[in-house]
Design a protein around this motif. Sequence first.
Motif, PDB file in Angstrom:
ATOM      1  N   VAL A 126       0.859  -1.184   0.000  1.00  0.00           N
ATOM      2  CA  VAL A 126       0.000   0.000   0.000  1.00  0.00           C
ATOM      3  C   VAL A 126       0.893   1.232   0.000  1.00  0.00           C
ATOM      4  CG1 VAL A 126      -1.827   1.265   1.186  1.00  0.00           C
ATOM      5  CG2 VAL A 126      -1.840  -1.246   1.172  1.00  0.00           C
ATOM      6  N   GLY A 127       1.019   1.811  -1.182  1.00  0.00           N
ATOM      7  CA  GLY A 127       1.799   3.031  -1.336  1.00  0.00           C
ATOM      8  C   GLY A 127       0.915   4.245  -1.140  1.00  0.00           C
ATOM      9  N   SER A 128       1.055   5.222  -2.011  1.00  0.00           N
ATOM     10  CA  SER A 128       0.263   6.449  -1.898  1.00  0.00           C
ATOM     11  C   SER A 128       0.417   7.260  -3.171  1.00  0.00           C
ATOM     12  CB  SER A 128       0.750   7.279  -0.705  1.00  0.00           C
ATOM     13  OG  SER A 128       0.132   8.553  -0.677  1.00  0.00           O
ATOM     14  N   VAL A 129      -0.579   8.107  -3.445  1.00  0.00           N
ATOM     15  CA  VAL A 129      -0.400   9.067  -4.532  1.00  0.00           C
ATOM     16  C   VAL A 129       0.745  10.023  -4.219  1.00  0.00           C
ATOM     17  CG1 VAL A 129      -2.777   8.969  -5.362  1.00  0.00           C
ATOM     18  CG2 VAL A 129      -2.168  10.638  -3.593  1.00  0.00           C
ATOM     19  N   GLU A 130       1.133  10.104  -2.944  1.00  0.00           N
ATOM     20  CA  GLU A 130       2.278  10.946  -2.591  1.00  0.00           C
ATOM     21  C   GLU A 130       3.608  10.264  -2.915  1.00  0.00           C
ATOM     22  OE1 GLU A 130       2.309  13.927   0.298  1.00  0.00           O
ATOM     23  OE2 GLU A 130       0.432  13.262   1.203  1.00  0.00           O
ATOM     24  N   GLY A 131       3.551   9.037  -3.392  1.00  0.00           N
ATOM     25  CA  GLY A 131       4.714   8.436  -4.018  1.00  0.00           C
ATOM     26  C   GLY A 131       4.801   8.785  -5.491  1.00  0.00           C
ATOM     27  N   LEU A 132       3.748   9.429  -6.002  1.00  0.00           N
ATOM     28  CA  LEU A 132       3.687   9.851  -7.409  1.00  0.00           C
ATOM     29  C   LEU A 132       3.776  11.368  -7.535  1.00  0.00           C
ATOM     30  CD1 LEU A 132       0.665   7.571  -8.398  1.00  0.00           C
ATOM     31  CD2 LEU A 132       3.091   7.050  -8.687  1.00  0.00           C
ATOM     32  N   GLY A 133       3.244  12.072  -6.547  1.00  0.00           N
ATOM     33  CA  GLY A 133       3.297  13.530  -6.461  1.00  0.00           C
ATOM     34  C   GLY A 133       3.625  13.895  -5.026  1.00  0.00           C
ATOM     35  N   ALA A 134       3.460  15.177  -4.682  1.00  0.00           N
ATOM     36  CA  ALA A 134       3.832  15.600  -3.334  1.00  0.00           C
ATOM     37  C   ALA A 134       2.883  16.669  -2.819  1.00  0.00           C
ATOM     38  CB  ALA A 134       5.264  16.123  -3.305  1.00  0.00           C
ATOM     39  N   ASN A 135       2.519  16.529  -1.546  1.00  0.00           N
ATOM     40  CA  ASN A 135       1.869  17.605  -0.810  1.00  0.00           C
ATOM     41  C   ASN A 135       2.920  18.325   0.024  1.00  0.00           C
ATOM     42  OD1 ASN A 135      -0.887  17.410  -1.584  1.00  0.00           O
ATOM     43  ND2 ASN A 135      -1.132  15.603  -0.280  1.00  0.00           N
ATOM     44  N   PRO A 136       2.689  19.594   0.367  1.00  0.00           N
ATOM     45  CA  PRO A 136       3.691  20.330   1.146  1.00  0.00           C
ATOM     46  C   PRO A 136       3.947  19.684   2.505  1.00  0.00           C
ATOM     47  CG  PRO A 136       2.052  21.821   0.203  1.00  0.00           C
ATOM     48  CD  PRO A 136       1.531  20.438  -0.007  1.00  0.00           C
ATOM     49  N   GLY A 137       5.207  19.689   2.924  1.00  0.00           N
ATOM     50  CA  GLY A 137       5.560  19.259   4.255  1.00  0.00           C
ATOM     51  C   GLY A 137       5.521  17.769   4.487  1.00  0.00           C
ATOM     52  N   HIS A 138       5.576  16.984   3.418  1.00  0.00           N
ATOM     53  CA  HIS A 138       5.509  15.527   3.557  1.00  0.00           C
ATOM     54  C   HIS A 138       6.753  14.869   2.960  1.00  0.00           C
ATOM     55  CE1 HIS A 138       0.796  15.404   3.854  1.00  0.00           C
ATOM     56  NE2 HIS A 138       1.370  16.013   4.880  1.00  0.00           N
ATOM     57  N   ALA A 139       7.924  15.418   3.249  1.00  0.00           N
ATOM     58  CA  ALA A 139       9.146  14.964   2.585  1.00  0.00           C
ATOM     59  C   ALA A 139       9.410  13.484   2.803  1.00  0.00           C
ATOM     60  CB  ALA A 139      10.337  15.794   3.079  1.00  0.00           C
ATOM     61  N   ALA A 140       9.385  13.040   4.050  1.00  0.00           N
ATOM     62  CA  ALA A 140       9.708  11.642   4.332  1.00  0.00           C
ATOM     63  C   ALA A 140       8.631  10.703   3.808  1.00  0.00           C
ATOM     64  CB  ALA A 140       9.904  11.442   5.838  1.00  0.00           C
ATOM     65  N   TYR A 141       7.385  11.115   3.930  1.00  0.00           N
ATOM     66  CA  TYR A 141       6.284  10.267   3.459  1.00  0.00           C
ATOM     67  C   TYR A 141       6.383  10.083   1.945  1.00  0.00           C
ATOM     68  CZ  TYR A 141       1.543   8.381   3.168  1.00  0.00           C
ATOM     69  OH  TYR A 141       0.451   7.570   2.948  1.00  0.00           O
ATOM     70  N   CYS A 142       6.587  11.170   1.215  1.00  0.00           N
ATOM     71  CA  CYS A 142       6.707  11.078  -0.239  1.00  0.00           C
ATOM     72  C   CYS A 142       7.880  10.194  -0.639  1.00  0.00           C
ATOM     73  CB  CYS A 142       6.881  12.467  -0.846  1.00  0.00           C
ATOM     74  SG  CYS A 142       5.434  13.525  -0.739  1.00  0.00           S
ATOM     75  N   ALA A 143       9.021  10.399   0.013  1.00  0.00           N
ATOM     76  CA  ALA A 143      10.220   9.644  -0.351  1.00  0.00           C
ATOM     77  C   ALA A 143      10.040   8.160  -0.073  1.00  0.00           C
ATOM     78  CB  ALA A 143      11.421  10.186   0.428  1.00  0.00           C
ATOM     79  N   THR A 144       9.467   7.824   1.081  1.00  0.00           N
ATOM     80  CA  THR A 144       9.337   6.407   1.428  1.00  0.00           C
ATOM     81  C   THR A 144       8.271   5.719   0.589  1.00  0.00           C
ATOM     82  OG1 THR A 144       7.887   7.042   3.297  1.00  0.00           O
ATOM     83  CG2 THR A 144      10.218   6.654   3.773  1.00  0.00           C
ATOM     84  N   LYS A 145       7.198   6.413   0.255  1.00  0.00           N
ATOM     85  CA  LYS A 145       6.171   5.785  -0.580  1.00  0.00           C
ATOM     86  C   LYS A 145       6.662   5.616  -2.017  1.00  0.00           C
ATOM     87  CE  LYS A 145       2.976   5.012   2.442  1.00  0.00           C
ATOM     88  NZ  LYS A 145       2.581   3.637   2.803  1.00  0.00           N
ATOM     89  N   ALA A 146       7.420   6.576  -2.514  1.00  0.00           N
ATOM     90  CA  ALA A 146       8.040   6.387  -3.838  1.00  0.00           C
ATOM     91  C   ALA A 146       9.002   5.204  -3.809  1.00  0.00           C
ATOM     92  CB  ALA A 146       8.770   7.662  -4.263  1.00  0.00           C
ATOM     93  N   GLY A 147       9.741   5.075  -2.715  1.00  0.00           N
ATOM     94  CA  GLY A 147      10.630   3.926  -2.571  1.00  0.00           C
ATOM     95  C   GLY A 147       9.878   2.613  -2.537  1.00  0.00           C
ATOM     96  N   LEU A 148       8.723   2.599  -1.880  1.00  0.00           N
ATOM     97  CA  LEU A 148       7.914   1.381  -1.819  1.00  0.00           C
ATOM     98  C   LEU A 148       7.401   0.993  -3.204  1.00  0.00           C
ATOM     99  CD1 LEU A 148       6.729  -0.775   0.049  1.00  0.00           C
ATOM    100  CD2 LEU A 148       4.746   0.721   0.394  1.00  0.00           C
TER     101      LEU A 148
END
Length: 244
Positions: A126-148
């Motif tokens: 279970v990744g996230s659309v934040e692994g595809l794009g980014a919301n402000p202030g979610h650096a670690a979440y975006c990076a880890t979901k893109a990694g997943l």
Amino acid sequence: MKRFDGKVALVTGGRAGIGRAIARRLRDEGATVFTAQRGADEEFRSIPSDLADPAAPARIVGEVVDRAGRLDVLVNNAGMMQESAVAAMSLDDWQRNLAVNLTAPFLLIKEALPHLRATRGNIVNVGSVEGLGANPGHAAYCATKAGLHGLTRAVAVDHGPEGIRCNAVAPGWIDTDLNLEFIDATPDPAAFRREIGRIHPVGRTGAPEEVAALVAFLAAEEAGFITGNTYAVDGGRMAKLSLP
């Protein structure tokens, strides 16, 4: 006969939200379901665990196999999200996000592989659309979901010849209890709901059960020719360009 009769599934973070919907869907379709997360789960066979602990995945998978004799489906759903931009995030906080969101799925997959080879089982992350794009202030979440999402592709490529499939789903705004509580805490919840609905082409936010339906399909035998992909469950949000 149900799609998961005789099969055993492990769902991390299965006590609430999307994980709970996934666990219920797999159970309703015949699976024996185990959940792993902090604290006990009164509804399913529960393995209380801190997924930031690198020793937890081996213990979790070992307990599932000891108690059920096999493992057919691994759903890496547990995760965390910390509000912070790169400049404001400590290394300790970064490492904890990495441990829960990416290292734990890696270790769970590593421990599950011998059992999934035996059952020709599969993995859904279970990744996230934040692994595809980014919301402000979610650096670690975006990076880890893109990694997943990247790990999903790598596992599919490396272990497809062994009969193991690996896919990911990328939920957008889903009406989990936490998200609904967030909305209710805003100054004007009704206005917030209207605005959040407008960013989705379907005109609304999603339900946990809609994510669970896709997870169940990807984990089932009828999806046997599908692997290495990430599927957005976002009401078309990522397809919609913002207005000028």
